[in-house]
Design an enzyme around this catalytic site. Structure first.
Site, PDB file in Angstrom:
ATOM      1  N   LYS A 164       0.848  -1.191   0.000  1.00 56.33           N
ATOM      2  CA  LYS A 164       0.000   0.000   0.000  1.00 56.33           C
ATOM      3  C   LYS A 164       0.878   1.233   0.000  1.00 56.33           C
ATOM      4  O   LYS A 164       1.962   1.247   0.594  1.00 56.33           O
ATOM      5  CB  LYS A 164      -0.907   0.017   1.243  1.00 56.33           C
ATOM      6  CG  LYS A 164      -1.678   1.314   1.442  1.00 56.33           C
ATOM      7  CD  LYS A 164      -2.365   1.381   2.796  1.00 56.33           C
ATOM      8  CE  LYS A 164      -2.981   2.766   3.027  1.00 56.33           C
ATOM      9  NZ  LYS A 164      -3.643   2.882   4.340  1.00 56.33           N
ATOM     10  N   GLU A 175      -8.971  12.139  12.363  1.00 59.06           N
ATOM     11  CA  GLU A 175      -8.101  11.035  12.790  1.00 59.06           C
ATOM     12  C   GLU A 175      -7.244  11.422  13.985  1.00 59.06           C
ATOM     13  O   GLU A 175      -6.372  12.294  13.889  1.00 59.06           O
ATOM     14  CB  GLU A 175      -7.208  10.579  11.629  1.00 59.06           C
ATOM     15  CG  GLU A 175      -6.452   9.301  11.926  1.00 59.06           C
ATOM     16  CD  GLU A 175      -6.161   8.479  10.685  1.00 59.06           C
ATOM     17  OE1 GLU A 175      -5.532   7.430  10.817  1.00 59.06           O
ATOM     18  OE2 GLU A 175      -6.576   8.900   9.592  1.00 59.06           O
ATOM     19  N   GLU A 198      -6.896  -2.043   2.890  1.00 60.71           N
ATOM     20  CA  GLU A 198      -6.210  -0.793   3.227  1.00 60.71           C
ATOM     21  C   GLU A 198      -6.316  -0.512   4.719  1.00 60.71           C
ATOM     22  O   GLU A 198      -5.339  -0.114   5.373  1.00 60.71           O
ATOM     23  CB  GLU A 198      -6.830   0.359   2.429  1.00 60.71           C
ATOM     24  CG  GLU A 198      -6.229   1.716   2.732  1.00 60.71           C
ATOM     25  CD  GLU A 198      -7.000   2.857   2.076  1.00 60.71           C
ATOM     26  OE1 GLU A 198      -6.755   4.015   2.477  1.00 60.71           O
ATOM     27  OE2 GLU A 198      -7.843   2.607   1.191  1.00 60.71           O
ATOM     28  N   GLU A 228     -12.076  10.694  -4.909  1.00 56.59           N
ATOM     29  CA  GLU A 228     -11.965  10.651  -3.452  1.00 56.59           C
ATOM     30  C   GLU A 228     -11.138  11.822  -2.933  1.00 56.59           C
ATOM     31  O   GLU A 228     -11.480  12.445  -1.927  1.00 56.59           O
ATOM     32  CB  GLU A 228     -11.333   9.332  -3.007  1.00 56.59           C
ATOM     33  CG  GLU A 228     -11.202   9.207  -1.498  1.00 56.59           C
ATOM     34  CD  GLU A 228     -10.609   7.884  -1.063  1.00 56.59           C
ATOM     35  OE1 GLU A 228      -9.769   7.888  -0.126  1.00 56.59           O
ATOM     36  OE2 GLU A 228     -10.966   6.849  -1.653  1.00 56.59           O
TER      37      GLU A 228
END
Length: 442
Positions: free
Chosen positions: A198, A243, A287, A425
């Site tokens: 990733k 986050e 992910e 996105e």
């Protein structure tokens, strides 16, 4: 509490001397505050430089500050350690009177740290001259000066002089959307041939405004639209992050991991169906698993009784939905919140897996300096408790020109990523800052 007040500012310390304390000890006093009913924490910020306004607010609670009693900036691989050493020196020499005794009272340093060690942005800790905090029904004010200066008298006055930045022009940053899609395609090729699992690729937008950007305008608009995020401002970096990289409070360590995103449509029934599809998406679950694993592995040496849920939940924000997992543990050593943030950075949520390979690919494909985007941002008190988020959904106001900003957004790329979908996105993730800049007064 007017804009005309001036506070002492200490020159930032040379980063080659992390054990050098400020020229004089700081004198800090925290007392209870009783603002009028209905007062919003962010409304108490006076007009000041974008780089001297600080904020860490969620759902109306948190900390805001202004002025600069002391600060330090560090660069390089040792930037976290330099900041930690400087703050320990400041805390050890400070004269503190704290009549409230809550996390966030007494001397508090706000920090913004560059994603990359070689970024010219570096890592900065700022001790504001004035901090106002709120936790539940408890309010307080902290003033910080040097021994030869009298602390300012602070009244909880609501400031209504906040102005919009006027006409806003957006332009492509380092890469156009088509060029960035090409970078995503190249990343997918590398992942599919087994180079890595990733990588998180970011893009930027250049912004020009008709009038200087008032950080308070952005903070207020972001708080109104994204109340479940942490609305932050430190040294010209401003945004609303969903986050939480790490929180340390009274021996408990928590981290909220976000990875896997889908854009909302505004139709509740359709969005519920999209949320269900996100929760089943093998690409997004893969992910997310990488990101959770990287956080749990980094915290494990410092914590016991780790709680890592087996499956994520879907976090609903105003414009997007994320797969989310809350990781928690009990601290087993004296590691500060800043040091914990250092152990977590960069997580797979902002870099990739394996970290060294993903980081090298970011440098190759992004063609930009992330600055403090995707780095830790937050605050810490002298006990080591504090909260550090990841600087997402954010922008950096130019130190040279307050009518210029750079906005940033990134996406996690795995083997199943589709470049056009990742561009969409990233557009969705740019919406919070774009809307905050172009909003009109309610």
């Amino acid at each position: 509490m007017g804009a005309g007040l001036r506070f002492p500012v200490m020159t930032s310390l040379p980063t080659s001397h992390p054990d050098t304390a400020p020229l004089a000890p700081l004198v800090t006093r925290t007392v209870a505050l009783s603002p009028a009913d209905g007062t919003a924490l962010l409304s108490l910020l006076p007009a000041t430089s974008p780089h001297d306004t600080t904020s860490w607010v969620r759902r109306g609670e948190g900390l805001v500050g202004w002025g600069r009693a002391a600060s330090v900036t560090a660069h390089g691989e040792s930037r976290f350690a330099l900041l930690e050493s400087w703050w320990q020196s400041v805390a050890a020499s400070a004269v503190v009177r704290d009549e409230v005794d809550l996390p966030g009272t007494g001397p508090v340093a706000f920090g913004a740290i560059s994603y990359a060690a070689d970024s010219p942005s570096g890592a900065t800790l700022v001790v504001p001259s004035v901090v106002i905090g709120r936790r539940g029904d408890q309010w307080w004010v902290t003033t910080t000066t040097t021994p030869d200066a009298l602390p300012p008298t602070v009244d909880p006055v609501v400031h209504d002089d906040v102005e919009a930045p006027g006409e806003v022009a957006f332009a492509d940053g380092s890469l156009s959307p088509a060029e960035w899609a090409g970078a995503v395609a190249e990343a997918v090729t590398r992942i599919q041939r087994g180079d890595l699992d990733k990588v998180v690729l970011a893009r930027d937008l250049d912004v020009r405004t008709a009038a200087p950007v008032d950080v308070r305008w952005l903070l207020s608009r972001l708080a109104e639209s994204y109340e479940s995020t942490w609305v932050f401002a430190v040294d010209g970096l401003v945004g609303a992050t969903p986050e939480m990289l790490v929180r340390r409070e009274k021996g408990l360590v928590t981290s909220r991991v976000l990875a896997g995103t889908i854009r909302r449509t505004g139709d509740d029934d359709h969005d519920l169906a999209l949320a269900a599809s996100l929760a089943r998406s093998s690409k997004d679950l893969e992910e997310h698993e990488y990101a959770v694993r990287s956080v749990a592995d980094a915290l494990a040496p410092h914590c016991s009784s780790m709680n890592v849920p087996e499956a994520p939940f879907v976090l609903h924000l105003s414009n997007v939905m994320h797969l989310a997992t809350d990781v928690a543990g009990v601290l087993t050593d004296a590691t500060s919140s800043l040091a914990l943030a250092a152990s977590l950075h960069p997580s797979a949520a902002v870099c990739g897996t394996p970290t060294p390979v993903a980081d090298a690919l970011i440098s190759e494909l992004e063609h930009m300096d992330r600055g403090r985007y995707a780095g830790p941002v937050g605050w810490m008190d002298t006990s080591g408790d504090g909260e550090w988020g990841i600087a997402l959904r954010s922008g950096a106001i130019s130190a040279e020109d307050p009518q210029r900003m750079s906005l940033y957004a990134g996406c996690g790329i795995v083997a199943g990523s589709v470049p056009e979908a990742e561009v969409a996105e990233s557009d969705a993730k740019l919406i919070p800052m774009r809307d905050a800049l172009t909003a009109t007064r309610p």
